[in-house]
Motif scaffolding. Structure first.
Motif, PDB file in Angstrom:
ATOM      1  N   CYS A  56       0.837  -1.190   0.000  1.00 63.56           N
ATOM      2  CA  CYS A  56       0.000   0.000   0.000  1.00 63.56           C
ATOM      3  C   CYS A  56       0.881   1.252   0.000  1.00 63.56           C
ATOM      4  CB  CYS A  56      -0.900  -0.018   1.233  1.00 63.56           C
ATOM      5  SG  CYS A  56      -1.926   1.443   1.456  1.00 63.56           S
ATOM      6  N   GLU A  90      -2.690  -5.698   3.790  1.00 64.10           N
ATOM      7  CA  GLU A  90      -3.570  -6.187   2.727  1.00 64.10           C
ATOM      8  C   GLU A  90      -3.223  -7.658   2.482  1.00 64.10           C
ATOM      9  OE1 GLU A  90      -2.855  -3.777  -0.720  1.00 64.10           O
ATOM     10  OE2 GLU A  90      -3.364  -1.891   0.274  1.00 64.10           O
ATOM     11  N   GLU A 174      -8.788  -5.587   0.606  1.00 61.01           N
ATOM     12  CA  GLU A 174      -8.655  -4.474   1.553  1.00 61.01           C
ATOM     13  C   GLU A 174      -8.778  -3.115   0.856  1.00 61.01           C
ATOM     14  OE1 GLU A 174      -6.903  -1.474   4.244  1.00 61.01           O
ATOM     15  OE2 GLU A 174      -6.268  -2.049   2.212  1.00 61.01           O
TER      16      GLU A 174
END
Length: 371
Positions: A56, A90, A174
């Motif tokens: 991310c 995630e 996610e």
């Protein structure tokens, strides 16, 4: 419960720990693949063999110049963790074992992880708004996460998947939850015209979900041609570069009125300005991008009765997204552009923090992966 570095003495009476490789954030640009000892699950805990863990932008910010969210001096109130932290929020995998009181997650169950901590006792939690719990945080940022062979998480984070669900795609659930929660927070209804500024993973997922939910026109804006092309594949009707005549194109696509809802998914003043410029009178600007401060034309917004709404994290989104994927309505695998082996992850992550490149979603393949 946090992991102990290999070699640390176990507490008396504690279950035998499980050695596992983990990508550990020690300081900005200081990552390492370490062997840590994860306790076997206690009451209400689940041990997951991690298959894939997504990277991310929040991870890359911590690597580039953190700490921002990672606790370094004071332990997080719910995880009890301080750096070094195992990165990654995630992630997907399979259940290895569960602690006392966990009955619905037998070993071998494929799962995704909804990584946000919740206390269950604060006003927000009691009202069902656990995404703004007073102990707000994520496994992988404020506690140990999923860039590892195994992860130990609370039962409430674990979401069972249908048999045969692609575990690589499951690692993208996610960011999809971030996108879905943002849409739910907005005033969008089917048939309305929408603008999405910023076509990273979350922005692309906003486009895909809006198309599935019956948007009349979806307009996407991003500087990167590869992201604009993917947005078109995922359902955007019009894709633009920031240096195009965005305002003019929005007027042309909306009969001169502007969009009902604009989703800003970058977190910068110039993208907020661009998004707001496309909103019609009575419309809404929905902020998904993280930014410390913004200037807004309050007088103009007031006179146009425009709404400003914010969205953070997610709540109760995974079941809907899992069903959409199972029904073939949402293609999360389309966002995966790179897969990196766990052993190569520290160097790859530092490089990505320096130069993110053109990829959409990079996954780390962990020890519990299945092809």
């Amino acid at each position: 419960m946090t992991a102990d570095v290999a070699g640390a003495p176990a507490q008396a009476g504690a279950p035998a720990p499980l050695p596992t490789r983990a990508v550990r954030w020690r300081a900005a640009r200081d990552l390492g693949l370490e062997t840590v000892q994860i306790p076997l699950p206690g009451p209400g805990e689940v041990l997951v063999a991690v298959a894939f863990c997504g990277v991310c932008g929040s991870d890359l910010h911590e690597i580039a110049d953190g700490p921002h969210a990672i606790p370094v001096d004071v332990p997080h109130p719910l995880s009890g963790a301080v750096a070094p932290i195992t990165l990654g929020h995630e992630f997907s995998g399979t259940v290895v074992s569960s602690g006392p009181g966990v009955t619905a997650l037998p070993p071998g169950t494929p799962v995704a992880v909804e990584p946000n901590y919740r206390c269950g006792a604060c006003t927000a939690c009691r009202e069902g708004r656990y995404e703004v719990c007073t102990g707000f945080g994520f496994a992988g940022l404020m506690g140990d996460g999923g860039m590892a062979d195994h992860a130990l998480v609370p039962e409430y984070m674990v979401k069972p998947l249908p048999d045969g669900f692609d575990l690589a795609a499951a690692a993208v659930l996610e960011p999809a939850a971030v996108a879905l929660h943002g849409i739910r927070r907005s005033t969008f209804v089917p048939g309305q015209q929408v603008l999405v500024v910023g076509l990273g993973a979350v922005g692309l997922l906003v486009c895909a979900l809006l198309r599935d939910k019956g948007a009349g026109v979806v307009i996407g804006v991003d500087p990167r041609p590869s992201r604009r092309a993917l947005a078109a594949r995922l359902g955007a009707d019009v894709v633009l570069a920031p240096d195009d005549d965005v305002a003019g194109a929005v007027r042309d696509a909306t009969g001169g009125d502007g969009v009902h809802v604009a989703f800003e998914v970058v977190g910068a003043q110039h993208t907020v300005d661009a998004a707001l410029a496309g909103v019609r009178a009575g419309g809404e600007l929905l902020l998904l991008g993280l930014v410390h401060e913004l200037r807004i034309p309050a007088f103009r917004m007031l006179n146009a009765e425009q709404r400003l709404t914010t969205s953070v994290g997610y709540r109760d989104c995974h079941d809907e997204l899992i069903a959409m994927c199972a029904e073939g309505r949402l293609d999360l695998a389309a966002l995966i552009t790179d897969v990196v082996e766990l052993v190569d992850a520290p160097d790859a992550l530092v490089q990505m923090a320096t130069d993110p490149g053109d990829g959409i979603k990079t996954l780390i393949r962990c020890g519990g992966s299945r092809s």
